[in-house]
Motif scaffolding. Structure first.
Motif, mmCIF file in Angstrom:
data_model
loop_
_atom_site.group_PDB
_atom_site.id
_atom_site.type_symbol
_atom_site.label_atom_id
_atom_site.label_comp_id
_atom_site.label_asym_id
_atom_site.label_seq_id
_atom_site.Cartn_x
_atom_site.Cartn_y
_atom_site.Cartn_z
ATOM 1 N N PRO A 30 8.983 -0.421 0.646
ATOM 2 C CA PRO A 30 8.588 -0.994 -0.648
ATOM 3 C C PRO A 30 8.408 0.092 -1.695
ATOM 4 O O PRO A 30 7.915 1.188 -1.395
ATOM 5 C CB PRO A 30 7.270 -1.705 -0.338
ATOM 6 N N LEU A 31 8.791 -0.206 -2.924
ATOM 7 C CA LEU A 31 8.713 0.781 -3.999
ATOM 8 C C LEU A 31 7.916 0.299 -5.206
ATOM 9 O O LEU A 31 7.535 1.102 -6.051
ATOM 10 C CB LEU A 31 10.131 1.171 -4.452
ATOM 11 N N GLY A 32 7.700 -1.012 -5.321
ATOM 12 C CA GLY A 32 6.982 -1.537 -6.474
ATOM 13 C C GLY A 32 5.548 -1.066 -6.528
ATOM 14 O O GLY A 32 4.899 -0.874 -5.489
ATOM 15 N N GLU A 33 5.044 -0.869 -7.718
ATOM 16 C CA GLU A 33 3.679 -0.365 -7.895
ATOM 17 C C GLU A 33 2.634 -1.300 -7.302
ATOM 18 O O GLU A 33 1.551 -0.866 -6.943
ATOM 19 C CB GLU A 33 3.399 -0.143 -9.381
ATOM 20 N N SER A 34 2.963 -2.581 -7.229
ATOM 21 C CA SER A 34 1.994 -3.551 -6.713
ATOM 22 C C SER A 34 2.291 -3.954 -5.274
ATOM 23 O O SER A 34 1.671 -4.865 -4.747
ATOM 24 C CB SER A 34 1.995 -4.805 -7.600
ATOM 25 N N GLU A 35 3.224 -3.268 -4.620
ATOM 26 C CA GLU A 35 3.598 -3.616 -3.251
ATOM 27 C C GLU A 35 2.825 -2.775 -2.243
ATOM 28 O O GLU A 35 2.624 -1.571 -2.435
ATOM 29 C CB GLU A 35 5.099 -3.415 -3.038
ATOM 30 N N ARG A 36 2.422 -3.405 -1.165
ATOM 31 C CA ARG A 36 1.744 -2.690 -0.086
ATOM 32 C C ARG A 36 2.718 -1.748 0.602
ATOM 33 O O ARG A 36 3.836 -2.113 0.909
ATOM 34 C CB ARG A 36 1.179 -3.691 0.931
ATOM 35 N N GLY A 37 2.298 -0.527 0.861
ATOM 36 C CA GLY A 37 3.133 0.455 1.527
ATOM 37 C C GLY A 37 3.709 1.493 0.603
ATOM 38 O O GLY A 37 4.266 2.499 1.062
ATOM 39 N N THR A 38 3.592 1.278 -0.694
ATOM 40 C CA THR A 38 4.097 2.258 -1.655
ATOM 41 C C THR A 38 3.253 3.529 -1.640
ATOM 42 O O THR A 38 3.780 4.637 -1.756
ATOM 43 C CB THR A 38 4.097 1.659 -3.075
ATOM 44 N N ILE A 39 1.955 3.366 -1.499
ATOM 45 C CA ILE A 39 1.015 4.487 -1.492
ATOM 46 C C ILE A 39 0.218 4.455 -0.184
ATOM 47 O O ILE A 39 -0.165 3.376 0.291
ATOM 48 C CB ILE A 39 0.058 4.402 -2.698
ATOM 49 N N TRP A 40 -0.028 5.618 0.378
ATOM 50 C CA TRP A 40 -0.846 5.707 1.598
ATOM 51 C C TRP A 40 -2.270 5.239 1.285
ATOM 52 O O TRP A 40 -2.778 5.488 0.187
ATOM 53 C CB TRP A 40 -0.876 7.146 2.103
ATOM 54 N N PRO A 41 -2.912 4.551 2.212
ATOM 55 C CA PRO A 41 -4.285 4.083 1.944
ATOM 56 C C PRO A 41 -5.242 5.227 1.650
ATOM 57 O O PRO A 41 -4.972 6.387 1.966
ATOM 58 C CB PRO A 41 -4.671 3.373 3.256
ATOM 59 N N GLU A 42 -6.359 4.889 1.045
ATOM 60 C CA GLU A 42 -7.415 5.872 0.828
ATOM 61 C C GLU A 42 -7.838 6.480 2.165
ATOM 62 O O GLU A 42 -7.735 5.836 3.215
ATOM 63 C CB GLU A 42 -8.636 5.199 0.186
ATOM 64 N N GLN A 43 -8.305 7.708 2.130
ATOM 65 C CA GLN A 43 -8.770 8.330 3.365
ATOM 66 C C GLN A 43 -9.965 7.556 3.916
ATOM 67 O O GLN A 43 -10.759 6.994 3.173
ATOM 68 C CB GLN A 43 -9.160 9.789 3.122
ATOM 69 N N TRP A 44 -10.041 7.543 5.230
ATOM 70 C CA TRP A 44 -11.198 6.951 5.891
ATOM 71 C C TRP A 44 -12.408 7.855 5.679
ATOM 72 O O TRP A 44 -12.261 9.072 5.725
ATOM 73 C CB TRP A 44 -10.905 6.779 7.386
ATOM 74 N N PRO A 45 -13.596 7.300 5.404
ATOM 75 C CA PRO A 45 -13.949 5.872 5.445
ATOM 76 C C PRO A 45 -13.901 5.159 4.096
ATOM 77 O O PRO A 45 -14.307 4.005 4.018
ATOM 78 C CB PRO A 45 -15.381 5.912 5.972
ATOM 79 N N LEU A 46 -13.402 5.809 3.051
ATOM 80 C CA LEU A 46 -13.381 5.177 1.734
ATOM 81 C C LEU A 46 -12.571 3.887 1.739
ATOM 82 O O LEU A 46 -12.920 2.922 1.064
ATOM 83 C CB LEU A 46 -12.811 6.153 0.695
ATOM 84 N N ARG A 47 -11.516 3.842 2.534
ATOM 85 C CA ARG A 47 -10.643 2.661 2.551
ATOM 86 C C ARG A 47 -11.339 1.419 3.097
ATOM 87 O O ARG A 47 -10.878 0.306 2.882
ATOM 88 C CB ARG A 47 -9.374 2.958 3.355
ATOM 89 N N LEU A 48 -12.437 1.604 3.815
ATOM 90 C CA LEU A 48 -13.129 0.458 4.397
ATOM 91 C C LEU A 48 -13.672 -0.481 3.329
ATOM 92 O O LEU A 48 -13.601 -1.709 3.476
ATOM 93 C CB LEU A 48 -14.277 0.936 5.292
ATOM 94 N N GLU A 49 -14.213 0.059 2.239
ATOM 95 C CA GLU A 49 -14.872 -0.768 1.233
ATOM 96 C C GLU A 49 -14.112 -0.876 -0.090
ATOM 97 O O GLU A 49 -14.396 -1.772 -0.879
ATOM 98 C CB GLU A 49 -16.269 -0.212 0.942
ATOM 99 N N LYS A 50 -13.169 0.013 -0.311
ATOM 100 C CA LYS A 50 -12.457 0.005 -1.588
ATOM 101 C C LYS A 50 -11.249 -0.918 -1.520
ATOM 102 O O LYS A 50 -10.379 -0.736 -0.676
ATOM 103 C CB LYS A 50 -12.009 1.419 -1.949
ATOM 104 N N PRO A 51 -11.166 -1.926 -2.403
ATOM 105 C CA PRO A 51 -9.988 -2.804 -2.397
ATOM 106 C C PRO A 51 -8.718 -1.997 -2.643
ATOM 107 O O PRO A 51 -8.684 -1.150 -3.546
ATOM 108 C CB PRO A 51 -10.255 -3.775 -3.558
ATOM 109 N N PRO A 52 -7.667 -2.202 -1.853
ATOM 110 C CA PRO A 52 -6.437 -1.432 -2.054
ATOM 111 C C PRO A 52 -5.764 -1.767 -3.377
ATOM 112 O O PRO A 52 -5.963 -2.858 -3.931
ATOM 113 C CB PRO A 52 -5.565 -1.865 -0.865
ATOM 114 N N TYR A 53 -4.967 -0.839 -3.864
ATOM 115 C CA TYR A 53 -4.338 -0.972 -5.179
ATOM 116 C C TYR A 53 -3.492 -2.230 -5.291
ATOM 117 O O TYR A 53 -3.447 -2.872 -6.340
ATOM 118 C CB TYR A 53 -3.468 0.262 -5.449
ATOM 119 N N TRP A 54 -2.802 -2.604 -4.213
ATOM 120 C CA TRP A 54 -1.864 -3.723 -4.284
ATOM 121 C C TRP A 54 -2.572 -5.080 -4.301
ATOM 122 O O TRP A 54 -1.935 -6.111 -4.541
ATOM 123 C CB TRP A 54 -0.875 -3.674 -3.120
ATOM 124 N N LEU A 55 -3.881 -5.081 -4.087
ATOM 125 C CA LEU A 55 -4.627 -6.341 -4.098
ATOM 126 C C LEU A 55 -4.931 -6.799 -5.516
ATOM 127 O O LEU A 55 -5.211 -7.979 -5.753
ATOM 128 C CB LEU A 55 -5.929 -6.171 -3.311
#
Length: 755
Positions: free
Chosen positions: A535-560
């Motif tokens: 995926p390449l779209g700015e709003s598509e999941r997989g375009t950007i690696w998730p936030e580092q753990w543990p920040l990704r646990l509570e932060k809504p991902p960009y594509w949401l």
């Protein structure tokens, strides 16, 4: 009290008036005693749950931010956390649009003040009636008048907190309007808003077999022991010998795949002789009771590799494996030293371990704050997954055969295979392409197997084929590292993060998947020998690696940000409020008010996970557990989001048996699952499956409508389970059950056709 006061008030009444009043008082007292006796089956919750009402402020602000009454929909956290809902009202598209406009307006008013305060629950945005209901405390210890007085005090405290924590002038008026609003509720929108598909809509599942199971009479609970050749280890969908014997071929491991019986089982699985309560984590990682999983085949074949040993009444696990005889922890550190960018517990959080053995790799990755989904088939290597689960390590039964793995696409940060004996090189790398589907763009595949470092003809041939296949898949061979201590080596590959390599290939082999092929479709979907575009779209999941753990646990991902949530509101707001909701529910109810001994809980399953908030809250509250998040195939497909936040889970249809050994879990959690299943499944069979998965002394927590709560409570009594707490009001309820060691004396009269 008024009668007594009047009789002594010096108002000039004579003694005859007093005598005539006395029988009335006695009569009222006897009535109250009768009511108390009638309600004695309801186990009171502790007074500590009253504190939850104090946290209402922040979620009210969240509601103001979204302009919705969305979180009025779910059951109260306990009797004191919020009131029960009366109606289930789905949101129409027109309502979504109109309330979205209201959201934008309120966003401008409330700004950053919307997330102030200490509240962390979804449920408590309620009407006056709901707030009154939430005041209900321990019914057996205080009178109704006392409860109302205490509730009014709490209500005043909430208002004071609101005034203190809200800086703008809208806070108090919003509180008042919410209290006076109607008790409206919402249910999951499913595919109505076009955002969330379901596995059921994508799969090739035969629904006729599901419907046939409903015909079993659920009003009679005549429990019997299963009469199967598998005995105490019966797994209905993997031990269906009748179906396995009819297979035309087993060359692709078809006999290790799921073959569920046409009629679901309602029998109970027996206990192994000498079974006892499991050893608690973390000691269980090193040893388990031999009688709980009495198998020695691995001891005989793998003992010299430090997999497993017999030590008196225990089975011990030194932490070794075929490729890491000197311990999993040394091997784990060797991998990270070979490629520091793997960064265990930061960049790499959710791992898939293929052919896990006894799952020591995943068991020791906990020390690196890594969560590992380990899987292996139920095959000639006796009880690998059973050993793992008994040890308190995540694992599930599965095989790479003819069907996709029950996971979404692009979700695992890293995939590991240590001599897992999967023939990656055959049939054009078809099985390797399945790993490519579930591996995140930029994720790593760690392969430590003999073809990487041995020079015998077979190994050399396999290595040559693997180099050709991985190159055609555009995987970069990042490093080949050698471990002198264990005498092994690991090849580490990286999946591409864009489509440039795919476009440069001279041959379209393996081919790219068609646009219509959904990489997230996994339930009963045949393996596809193709690759999906990155995926390449700015709003598509997989375009950007998730936030580092543990920040990704509570932060809504960009594509949401661009999506509508399951309940019809902005997805990031629902995501955040869901986690806060479960933190309050768990901290104020599950931990203190339901009689659960959490020190005995290690393996947990959320049977109907939405955003993964239940599992996230357990993590945030620092409970020493892991959670298998199950997304039912007929529910909105939120499993990719669960992985995105550093948790894991699996797809499943609860009209069928789950692929795990009996007695795998310490606690099962079902939030409005059974009412959703009732139209499709036989609830008695689902409870029998719960009994199969749950360890003796394990817990089942159910939140559902009052009818379901009553029905399951009756089943629990017939199963001789302990009712730890039971509450129902306004059509909904909360039930906590504890399984006992009881087993029926009756056995099925004939050997089951399932095994």
């Amino acid at each position: 009290m008024a009668l007594v006061k009047n009789s002594r008030g010096g108002d000039g009444r004579n003694s005859s008036n007093y005598c005539s009043t006395f029988p009335v008082a006695v009569f009222v007292a006897f009535c109250l005693v009768g009511i108390w006796i009638a309600m004695s089956s309801i186990v009171p919750l502790q007074d500590s749950v009253m504190e939850v009402s104090e946290t209402i402020n922040e979620v009210k602000n969240i509601a103001n931010q979204t302009g919705s009454r969305q979180y009025e929909d779910k059951i109260g956290d306990t009797p004191n956390e919020s009131a029960m809902r009366d109606n289930l009202t789905p949101i129409s598209q027109s309502e979504n649009r109109s309330e979205s406009a209201e959201t934008e307006k309120l966003d401008g008013q409330n700004d950053n003040n919307q997330l102030r305060g200490s509240s962390e629950t979804l449920d408590e945005i309620k009407s006056d009636k709901s707030l009154d209901d939430s005041k209900l405390g321990t019914e057996n210890s205080v009178s109704e008048v006392s409860q109302q007085d205490e509730g009014e005090t709490k209500k005043e405290e909430i208002k004071e907190n609101l005034q203190t924590n809200t800086q703008d002038s809208t806070g108090e008026s919003n509180m008042e309007s919410l209290e006076n609003s109607k008790d409206e509720t919402l249910i999951e929108a499913g595919t109505k808003n076009g955002t969330w598909l379901t596995q059921d809509s994508e799969s090739q599942h035969d629904k006729d077999s599901q419907k046939s199971s409903i015909s079993i009479d659920s009003s009679k609970y005549d429990w019997k022991l299963c009469n199967t050749t598998s005995g105490s280890e019966y797994i209905p969908c993997l031990d269906n010998l009748k179906a396995i014997k009819k297979l035309q071929s087993i060359s692709h491991y078809e006999h290790r795949e799921r073959h569920c019986p046409d009629e679901v089982s309602t029998c109970l699985v027996s206990l192994p002789e000498g079974y006892r309560s499991p050893i608690r984590w973390p000691k269980s990682r090193e040893m388990i009771w031999y009688n709980n999983a009495p198998h020695t085949k691995l001891v005989e074949s793998k003992g010299h590799q430090n997999w497993i040993k017999v030590s008196g009444e225990y089975l011990s696990f030194p932490g070794g494996g075929t490729q890491f005889k000197h311990g999993a922890l040394h091997y784990i550190e060797f991998i990270e030293k070979s490629l520091p960018n793997i960064a265990w517990g930061k960049r790499s959080r959710v791992i898939l371990d293929v052919g896990c053995g006894v799952a020591s790799f995943g068991g020791y990755l906990f020390e690196k704050d890594v969560l590992t989904m380990s899987f292996a088939p139920k095959d000639v290597h006796e009880a690998q997954v059973q050993f793992a689960l008994e040890r308190g390590i995540p694992a599930t039964l599965g095989v790479m055969g003819t069907k996709r793995l029950p996971f979404p696409g692009s979700v695992f940060d890293l995939i590991h295979c240590a001599r897992c004996r999967v023939p990656w090189h055959i049939e054009g790398g078809k099985l390797l392409l399945e790993l490519n589907r579930v591996l995140r763009p930029g994720g790593y595949f760690v392969w430590s197997a003999t073809p990487v470092y041995q020079k015998d003809p077979e190994s050399v041939g396999i290595w040559k084929d693997m180099r050709t296949i991985t190159k055609s898949m555009c995987w970069d061979l990042v490093v080949i590292a050698k471990d002198r201590l264990d005498g092994v080596a690991a090849a580490i590959y990286r999946k591409p993060t864009d489509n440039k390599c795919y476009e440069r290939r001279l041959k379209n082999e393996p081919p790219m998947c068609s646009e219509s092929d959904d990489p997230n479709a996994a339930w009963n979907i045949s393996l596809q020998a193709c690759m999906h575009k990155v995926p390449l779209g700015e709003s598509e999941r997989g375009t950007i690696w998730p936030e580092q753990w543990p920040l990704r646990l509570e932060k809504p991902p960009y594509w949401l940000n661009s999506q509508t949530g399951v309940y019809g509101r902005d997805a990031p707001v629902e995501f955040t409020a869901d986690t806060r909701h479960w933190k309050v529910v768990i901290s104020h109810s599950y931990l203190n008010g339901m009689g659960i001994n959490w020190s005995s809980v290690r393996n947990v399953m959320d049977m109907k996970s939405v955003y993964g908030g239940f599992a996230a809250a357990l993590r945030l509250l620092k409970l020493n557990v892991w959670v298998m998040n199950v997304v039912p195939v007929d529910s909105p497909d939120t499993l990719p989001l669960i992985y995105e936040r550093g948790l894991f889970g699996i797809y499943h249809d609860w009209c069928e048996s789950f692929s795990t050994y009996p007695r795998s879990y310490d606690l099962l959690h079902a939030d409005f699952l059974f009412s959703a299943l009732k139209e499709r499944c036989n609830i008695v069979a689902v409870i029998a499956e719960v009994d199969r998965m749950l360890r003796p002394e394990g817990y089942l927590i159910i939140r559902d409508n009052e009818e379901i709560i009553g029905e399951i409570e009756n089943m629990a009594k017939s199963l001789h389970w302990d009712i730890r707490s039971s509450y129902a009001k306004n059509g909904e309820g909360l039930l906590c059950l504890q399984k006992t060691f009881w087993r029926p004396t009756k056995v099925e009269t004939v050997v089951s056709a399932f095994a």
